[in-house]
Design an enzyme around this catalytic site. Structure first.
Site, PDB file in Angstrom:
ATOM      1  N   GLU A  20       0.861  -0.948   0.065  1.00 56.62           N
ATOM      2  CA  GLU A  20      -0.067   0.069  -0.012  1.00 56.62           C
ATOM      3  C   GLU A  20       1.017   1.117  -0.087  1.00 56.62           C
ATOM      4  O   GLU A  20       1.675   1.510   1.021  1.00 56.62           O
ATOM      5  CB  GLU A  20      -0.744   0.053   1.283  1.00 56.62           C
ATOM      6  CG  GLU A  20      -1.953  -1.136   1.245  1.00 56.62           C
ATOM      7  CD  GLU A  20      -2.924  -1.145   0.348  1.00 56.62           C
ATOM      8  OE1 GLU A  20      -3.208  -0.275  -0.441  1.00 56.62           O
ATOM      9  OE2 GLU A  20      -3.262  -2.456   0.166  1.00 56.62           O
TER      10      GLU A  20
ATOM     11  N   CYS B   1      -3.451   8.375   3.520  1.00 58.35           N
ATOM     12  CA  CYS B   1      -3.188   7.911   2.324  1.00 58.35           C
ATOM     13  C   CYS B   1      -4.169   8.144   1.256  1.00 58.35           C
ATOM     14  O   CYS B   1      -4.203   8.274   0.015  1.00 58.35           O
ATOM     15  CB  CYS B   1      -2.626   6.469   2.304  1.00 58.35           C
ATOM     16  SG  CYS B   1      -4.017   5.497   3.163  1.00 58.35           S
TER      17      CYS B   1
HETATM   18  P1  NAP Z   1       8.089   5.008   4.785  1.00 64.80           P
HETATM   19  O1  NAP Z   1       9.373   5.921   5.265  1.00 64.80           O
HETATM   20  O2  NAP Z   1       8.144   4.328   3.548  1.00 64.80           O
HETATM   21  O3  NAP Z   1       8.223   4.092   6.050  1.00 64.80           O
HETATM   22  C1  NAP Z   1       7.176   2.944   6.227  1.00 64.80           C
HETATM   23  C2  NAP Z   1       7.531   1.905   7.090  1.00 64.80           C
HETATM   24  O4  NAP Z   1       8.766   1.265   6.227  1.00 64.80           O
HETATM   25  C3  NAP Z   1       8.104   2.260   8.554  1.00 64.80           C
HETATM   26  O5  NAP Z   1       7.811   1.511   9.324  1.00 64.80           O
HETATM   27  C4  NAP Z   1       9.622   2.335   8.104  1.00 64.80           C
HETATM   28  O6  NAP Z   1      10.314   2.112   9.475  1.00 64.80           O
HETATM   29  C5  NAP Z   1       9.821   1.099   7.186  1.00 64.80           C
HETATM   30  N1  NAP Z   1      11.065   1.143   6.418  1.00 64.80           N
HETATM   31  C6  NAP Z   1      11.792   2.101   6.043  1.00 64.80           C
HETATM   32  N2  NAP Z   1      12.673   1.831   5.550  1.00 64.80           N
HETATM   33  C7  NAP Z   1      12.734   0.392   5.159  1.00 64.80           C
HETATM   34  C8  NAP Z   1      13.379  -0.543   4.714  1.00 64.80           C
HETATM   35  N3  NAP Z   1      14.599  -0.182   4.061  1.00 64.80           N
HETATM   36  N4  NAP Z   1      13.082  -1.860   4.816  1.00 64.80           N
HETATM   37  C9  NAP Z   1      11.905  -2.232   5.337  1.00 64.80           C
HETATM   38  N5  NAP Z   1      11.200  -1.317   5.960  1.00 64.80           N
HETATM   39  C10 NAP Z   1      11.588   0.046   6.014  1.00 64.80           C
HETATM   40  O7  NAP Z   1       6.635   5.676   4.888  1.00 64.80           O
HETATM   41  P2  NAP Z   1       6.022   6.702   6.102  1.00 64.80           P
HETATM   42  O8  NAP Z   1       6.616   7.839   5.712  1.00 64.80           O
HETATM   43  O9  NAP Z   1       5.995   6.013   7.202  1.00 64.80           O
HETATM   44  O10 NAP Z   1       4.616   6.902   5.543  1.00 64.80           O
HETATM   45  C11 NAP Z   1       4.018   7.839   4.475  1.00 64.80           C
HETATM   46  C12 NAP Z   1       3.804   7.253   3.315  1.00 64.80           C
HETATM   47  O11 NAP Z   1       2.970   6.068   3.325  1.00 64.80           O
HETATM   48  C13 NAP Z   1       2.887   8.173   2.331  1.00 64.80           C
HETATM   49  O12 NAP Z   1       3.530   8.221   1.064  1.00 64.80           O
HETATM   50  C14 NAP Z   1       1.560   7.476   2.289  1.00 64.80           C
HETATM   51  O13 NAP Z   1       0.954   8.075   1.080  1.00 64.80           O
HETATM   52  C15 NAP Z   1       1.861   6.091   2.504  1.00 64.80           C
HETATM   53  N6  NAP Z   1       0.727   5.611   3.088  1.00 64.80           N
HETATM   54  C16 NAP Z   1      -0.145   4.656   2.254  1.00 64.80           C
HETATM   55  C17 NAP Z   1      -1.145   4.199   2.921  1.00 64.80           C
HETATM   56  C18 NAP Z   1      -2.175   3.007   2.163  1.00 64.80           C
HETATM   57  O14 NAP Z   1      -2.913   2.340   2.542  1.00 64.80           O
HETATM   58  N7  NAP Z   1      -1.602   2.937   0.677  1.00 64.80           N
HETATM   59  C19 NAP Z   1      -1.590   4.193   4.106  1.00 64.80           C
HETATM   60  C20 NAP Z   1      -0.866   4.956   4.979  1.00 64.80           C
HETATM   61  C21 NAP Z   1       0.261   5.822   4.379  1.00 64.80           C
HETATM   62  P3  NAP Z   1      11.018   3.489  10.020  1.00 64.80           P
HETATM   63  O15 NAP Z   1       9.735   4.445  10.402  1.00 64.80           O
HETATM   64  O16 NAP Z   1      11.598   2.855  11.437  1.00 64.80           O
HETATM   65  O17 NAP Z   1      11.833   4.230   9.055  1.00 64.80           O
END
Ligand code: NAP
Length: 525
Positions: free
Chosen positions: A257, A294
């Protein structure tokens, strides 16, 4: 020093051996707690969940697992007040926005708890009917769905520490699959506290639910062939996960997602009532959770002739939004989640402004009860492009997700142009349509369905009933093709598919009758 939150892995509470990362109050800037996942034996923890938790869950029927979800829900309901306090402190959200996350999660859990009764005293599902494989009807094929014998790893985004956990965990546990949740670091506290309450209450079998707060390092390396991973977050992190050997070599099932440039579309000749409904929904979507959803509306399409009226109607509503400290009852919109997100929103806005004009400037909103130098607060900003030709050329608007209270108004020439512009999002979670003609709404919905996980259609007759563009209802699919990640979650019983394996049994009708006798149909509600 602030408290270091424990992780629950291998059936016991453990603390990381590192200094940890500090979680902060995004309004006051104060330190809250620390998280750390250094030094854990991940292999042992995953094996415990897979073997102990998985076996215990699979030994139960859907009805029994639904009852466990109902018990889990009771524990969470009893502790709801603490969750709201954590959300205020760690996510900087006003009560209503905290409720979207907390109560949204609990509601979803309740829906899947009740589904256990519908699926009944069975341990596998049927997929379709028997099919004859030859002339003689004695030898036939029957597809079945059985729970995967692995663990479900959830890597979640920061914006929904409660809902993001339970909308995934409820269908996984109901399916008989143990869960390991790794929340986003910035807001991990609420997820950790919820898991702690459920674990401490002892309602789930050992190993059914584990939590790891802190770095994700090494988690994906633990995945084995029958595990599944569900990721919510940015497209960049999604790309890293997709290319991990567990997914490319071991065929670990993955659901993504990712981000999405969702839209709202006012149909041609929609009328003043529909315009008002659109303005109301756009303003609400921009400001709920400070636009950190999102599903939030990022692009708003209106006929060229209604551009000015739409700009005024949306701006008038945004002007009433009080921004600041969520503890002040006059505040309607709290903070972004962190300094990093504030910086990212400022950068995204600056980028979009190179191709747009400002119709309502968030910078004009004075902060209530909050120090602008400390608080991660930002007022809602409506941008616009003015002409239908500019809607085509403003490529950044169709490419850039600003994860905050920001949307862009884009005029269109005619319906084909509007549909083309909506599709420039390259696949989105949701679009909403506004109009008064049922036939025109149905035709537009079908034209956009292939590029959206959900099409939300608002006509005056459902104005007071509709569930909201951005609200993800467990009965409906959540996810979207293309840029949105290509994932599918929820959608009622469809959510269980991800946690089951489909297999074709080819046998005598007498054998298949035995299989059918112990299975409910997969197409439950
Ligand atoms: P993110 O930076 O991609 O982080 C998401 C998750 O991935 C966090 O738990 C993060 O951990 C982890 N992560 C980071 N690097 C990783 C790696 N190399 N390997 C495995 N896991 C890793 O996203 P975010 O900033 O938290 O969220 C914002 C984004 O999420 C927005 O773009 C939004 O559109 C999207 N979103 C989508 C939905 C949907 O249902 N489509 C819902 C909510 C949000 P850490 O926090 O410890 O870095």
């Amino acid at each position: 020093m602030t408290e270091l939150l424990c992780n629950y892995l291998g059936g016991r509470w453990q603390t990381g051996t590192g200094a940890g990362t500090v979680l902060r109050d995004p309004v006051l800037g104060t330190e809250l707690v620390r998280v750390d996942a250094t030094g854990h034996d991940l292999a042992e923890g995953f094996a415990f969940a897979r073997e102990q938790g998985g076996a215990a869950l699979r030994a139960l029927t859907y009805r029994q697992r639904g009852a466990l979800l109902a018990e889990t829900l009771k524990v969470l309901q009893a502790n709801r007040e603490a969750y709201e306090e954590i959300a205020t402190a760690n996510s900087g959200t006003v009560k209503n926005d905290s409720a979207v996350d907390i109560d949204g999660g609990l509601f979803t859990l309740g829906v899947y708890a009740r589904m256990g009764d519908t699926l009944g005293d069975r341990q596998h599902l049927l997929d379709g009917d028997m099919a004859r494989l030859g002339k003689d009807p004695l030898f036939q094929s029957q597809h079945v769905m059985t729970p995967t014998r692995g663990v479900a790893l959830f890597i979640n985004a920061f914006n929904f520490p409660s809902w993001g956990l339970w909308e995934k965990a409820a269908p996984a546990l109901l399916s008989g699959v143990p869960v390991i949740i790794k929340p986003a670091t910035a807001t991990a506290w609420l997820t950790q506290r919820m898991v702690k309450d459920v674990v401490d209450a002892g309602v789930l079998p050992a190993g059914a639910l584990s939590v790891i707060c802190g770095s994700s390092a090494g988690l994906l390396d633990q995945l084995q062939a029958f595990d599944v991973v569900s990721f919510t977050g940015s497209a960049d992190t999604a790309a890293v996960i997709r290319s991990h050997p567990a997914i490319t070599r071991r065929s670990v099932r993955v659901n993504i997602e990712a981000d999405s440039l969702n839209s709202a579309l006012l149909l041609p000749d929609a009328g003043a009532e529909a315009l008002d409904l659109l303005a109301k929904e756009v303003a609400r979507e921009m400001t709920v959770k400070s636009g950190q959803k999102c599903t939030a509306i990022r692009r708003v399409f209106v006929p060229q002739a209604q551009y000015e009226a739409a700009a005024q109607a949306i701006s008038a509503r945004l002007a009433k939004t009080t921004v600041g400290n969520p503890r002040n009852p006059s505040v309607r919109m709290g903070a972004l989640v962190s300094r990093e997100q504030l910086q990212s929103v400022h950068e995204g806005l600056a980028l979009l402004k190179t191709q747009t004009q400002v119709l309502h400037d968030g910078a004009q909103h004075a902060l209530v009860d909050a120090d602008a130098a400390l608080a991660c607060c930002v007022g809602p900003t409506l941008l616009g492009v003015g002409t239908a030709a500019a809607s085509d050329s403003a490529q950044l608007v169709h490419d850039t997700e600003v994860f905050g209270p920001v949307a862009t108004l884009l005029p269109y020439r005619d319906l084909p142009h509007a549909l083309d512009l909506v599709r420039r999002g390259q696949g989105s979670l949701v679009t909403s349509l506004y109009g008064g003609d049922p036939a025109a709404l149905a035709a537009a919905a079908l034209a956009l369905a292939d590029s959206h996980g959900r099409v939300h259609i608002i006509s005056p007759d459902v104005a007071a009933l509709q569930t909201g563009h951005g609200n993800v209802m467990p009965q409906s699919l959540h996810g979207g093709p293309g840029r949105a990640g290509g994932g599918e979650e929820l959608g009622g019983a469809r959510a269980l598919n991800f946690y089951h394996r489909r297999s074709a049994l080819q046998a005598s009708t007498l054998v298949l009758a035995q299989v059918q006798a112990t299975s409910p149909a997969a197409s439950a509600p």
